[in-house]
Scaffold this motif. Structure first.
Motif, PDB file in Angstrom:
ATOM      1  N   ILE A   1       4.749 -12.063  14.633  1.00  0.00           N
ATOM      2  CA  ILE A   1       3.631 -11.259  15.134  1.00  0.00           C
ATOM      3  C   ILE A   1       3.867 -10.920  16.602  1.00  0.00           C
ATOM      4  O   ILE A   1       4.060 -11.809  17.434  1.00  0.00           O
ATOM      5  N   GLY A   2       3.867  -9.645  16.913  1.00  0.00           N
ATOM      6  CA  GLY A   2       4.014  -9.208  18.292  1.00  0.00           C
ATOM      7  C   GLY A   2       2.670  -8.827  18.883  1.00  0.00           C
ATOM      8  O   GLY A   2       1.641  -8.799  18.202  1.00  0.00           O
ATOM      9  N   MET A   3       2.685  -8.518  20.182  1.00  0.00           N
ATOM     10  CA  MET A   3       1.459  -8.105  20.866  1.00  0.00           C
ATOM     11  C   MET A   3       1.730  -6.898  21.750  1.00  0.00           C
ATOM     12  O   MET A   3       2.779  -6.821  22.402  1.00  0.00           O
TER      13      MET A   3
ATOM     14  N   VAL B   1       1.288  -6.755  14.383  1.00  0.00           N
ATOM     15  CA  VAL B   1       1.099  -6.607  15.824  1.00  0.00           C
ATOM     16  C   VAL B   1      -0.385  -6.697  16.150  1.00  0.00           C
ATOM     17  O   VAL B   1      -1.229  -6.164  15.426  1.00  0.00           O
ATOM     18  N   PHE B   2      -0.680  -7.422  17.220  1.00  0.00           N
ATOM     19  CA  PHE B   2      -2.035  -7.518  17.747  1.00  0.00           C
ATOM     20  C   PHE B   2      -2.111  -6.659  18.994  1.00  0.00           C
ATOM     21  O   PHE B   2      -1.318  -6.831  19.920  1.00  0.00           O
TER      22      PHE B   2
ATOM     23  N   ALA C   1       1.502  -4.772   9.755  1.00  0.00           N
ATOM     24  CA  ALA C   1       0.049  -4.860   9.881  1.00  0.00           C
ATOM     25  C   ALA C   1      -0.337  -4.641  11.344  1.00  0.00           C
ATOM     26  O   ALA C   1       0.369  -5.083  12.251  1.00  0.00           O
ATOM     27  N   VAL C   2      -1.453  -3.955  11.555  1.00  0.00           N
ATOM     28  CA  VAL C   2      -1.904  -3.664  12.924  1.00  0.00           C
ATOM     29  C   VAL C   2      -3.353  -4.136  13.076  1.00  0.00           C
ATOM     30  O   VAL C   2      -4.229  -3.756  12.302  1.00  0.00           O
ATOM     31  N   LEU C   3      -3.585  -4.975  14.114  1.00  0.00           N
ATOM     32  CA  LEU C   3      -4.905  -5.524  14.395  1.00  0.00           C
ATOM     33  C   LEU C   3      -5.369  -5.055  15.766  1.00  0.00           C
ATOM     34  O   LEU C   3      -4.661  -5.235  16.761  1.00  0.00           O
TER      35      LEU C   3
ATOM     36  N   ARG D   1     -10.410  -4.086   7.610  1.00  0.00           N
ATOM     37  CA  ARG D   1     -10.327  -2.773   6.949  1.00  0.00           C
ATOM     38  C   ARG D   1      -8.957  -2.650   6.309  1.00  0.00           C
ATOM     39  O   ARG D   1      -8.520  -3.591   5.642  1.00  0.00           O
ATOM     40  N   ALA D   2      -8.262  -1.530   6.515  1.00  0.00           N
ATOM     41  CA  ALA D   2      -7.038  -1.290   5.735  1.00  0.00           C
ATOM     42  C   ALA D   2      -5.745  -1.512   6.504  1.00  0.00           C
ATOM     43  O   ALA D   2      -4.679  -1.569   5.896  1.00  0.00           O
ATOM     44  N   SER D   3      -5.790  -1.649   7.832  1.00  0.00           N
ATOM     45  CA  SER D   3      -4.528  -1.677   8.594  1.00  0.00           C
ATOM     46  C   SER D   3      -3.892  -3.058   8.672  1.00  0.00           C
ATOM     47  O   SER D   3      -2.744  -3.187   9.097  1.00  0.00           O
ATOM     48  N   ALA D   4      -4.632  -4.110   8.279  1.00  0.00           N
ATOM     49  CA  ALA D   4      -4.073  -5.455   8.338  1.00  0.00           C
ATOM     50  C   ALA D   4      -4.829  -6.363   7.369  1.00  0.00           C
ATOM     51  O   ALA D   4      -6.006  -6.170   7.112  1.00  0.00           O
TER      52      ALA D   4
END
Length: 345
Positions: free
Chosen positions: A196-198, A256-257, A283-285, A342-345
């Motif tokens: 997981i990146g940021m 990624v956060f 995945a994007v949060l 929702r749908a991105s993560a």
């Protein structure tokens, strides 16, 4: 809204540019008296020796000292005015905070003057210089440390937004980034992500970066500072550039956060442009909970902040300061983000 050219003029013989506003402390020091004596002299109160009063008034003239409306006690005679300093009104996060301030102020019969500092520290200080003469208290976002802010306040009450008690001696309202990020990382871990990146929006160890690093270390993830990319702007374009940089450095990431929702939306765009499916490949949060996140494709998973509550709490802090009460601290002066899947993560 204040115009760009509304600035204080320098004293005769002073160099051009902003200067520190004289405070009651400066007058007291020059006159060799207490602050209470200065207050009595400039407000023409009794129980003060005429010679002492004249010495104080001469010191005030020499320093061009002008008490704020709050210091003169005008808050008891008319409508209370709160100055609100916002860093970027184009960012949809901040108008929602402003709406909370306006709503809470209106309920108290107060008025609000808004100043857009445009993420410029000089404009932040200029705002304090001007509002110290025209408002009874200030609420806002400021980058300067406490000692610099004090120089421009002249004793006026100040409530800082998004600073915790450990970061300032002023009254403040914060966001519990640690609680929010813990929810977000737990969600990504439950989905099977370990790399997981940021995408950060603040140089240095800001609360969101510190919370991210704490969580990845706590869960034993193979992630460190090299998995964090800086975004030069808190914008969609900033997120796109940051995502490209992060994918170049760490192509193996699967999630990624992002520091905020605008950066997260930019990350989605960059990932898809590079052939990565969201959320299947990446995945994007986000972090903010903007209404815009529901409209993009895929809809953005985010850590939602009650931005209006942030503004309402700031007004409550002002009310406490004006009443001579201790400001709120800890959990009662902070907003806890809530995970919205929702749908991105």
């Amino acid at each position: 809204m204040w115009s760009d050219n509304q600035q204080r003029e320098p004293q005769d013989g002073a160099p051009d540019g902003p200067r520190r506003r004289a405070t009651i402390h400066d007058v007291a020091r020059l006159a060799g008296v207490s602050r209470q004596t200065v207050s009595r002299a400039v407000n023409d109160k009794g129980e003060i020796d005429p010679a002492t009063k004249e010495r104080v008034l001469e010191a005030a003239r020499l320093l061009d000292y002008r008490p704020s409306r709050f210091a003169r006690g005008l808050v008891r005679k008319g409508t209370v005015t709160v100055g609100l300093v916002i860093p970027d009104l184009k960012n949809p996060f901040f108008p929602e905070v402003a709406a909370g301030v306006l709503e809470a102020a209106e309920q108290r019969g107060w008025q609000v003057v808004v100043w857009d500092s445009r993420i410029d520290e000089a404009r932040e200080r200029e705002a304090l210089d001007v509002l110290s003469h025209q408002a009874d208290a200030v609420v806002g976002y400021f980058k300067d440390p406490d000692d610099v802010l004090t120089q421009h306040l002249g004793g006026m009450p100040l409530v800082l937004l998004e600073r915790g008690p450990q970061q300032t001696g002023f009254a403040a309202v914060g966001i519990d980034a640690a609680a929010g990020v813990a929810q977000g990382i737990a969600h990504l871990l439950d989905a099977g992500h370990r790399r997981i990146g940021m995408l950060d929006g603040v140089h240095g160890p800001g609360p969101r970066r510190l919370a991210f690093l704490e969580q990845v270390r706590r869960h034993g993830l193979p992630v460190d500072e090299s998995w964090i990319a800086m975004c030069a702007e808190h914008s969609v374009a900033g997120g796109e550039a940051g995502m490209d940089q992060l994918l170049d450095a760490q192509p193996e990431i699967t999630a990624v956060f992002a520091f905020n929702d605008l950066i997260a939306i930019g990350a989605v765009r960059a990932a898809r442009r590079r052939g990565r499916r969201v959320p299947e490949d990446l995945a994007v949060l986000g972090f903010d909970g903007l209404a815009l996140g529901e409209l993009v494709e895929p809809a953005l998973t985010t850590l939602h902040i009650d931005k209006r509550q942030l503004g309402r709490l700031a007004v409550e802090q002002v009310a406490r300061l004006r009443a001579g009460e201790e400001p709120m601290n800890g959990t009662e002066a902070s907003v806890v983000p809530e995970l919205v899947v929702r749908a991105s993560a």
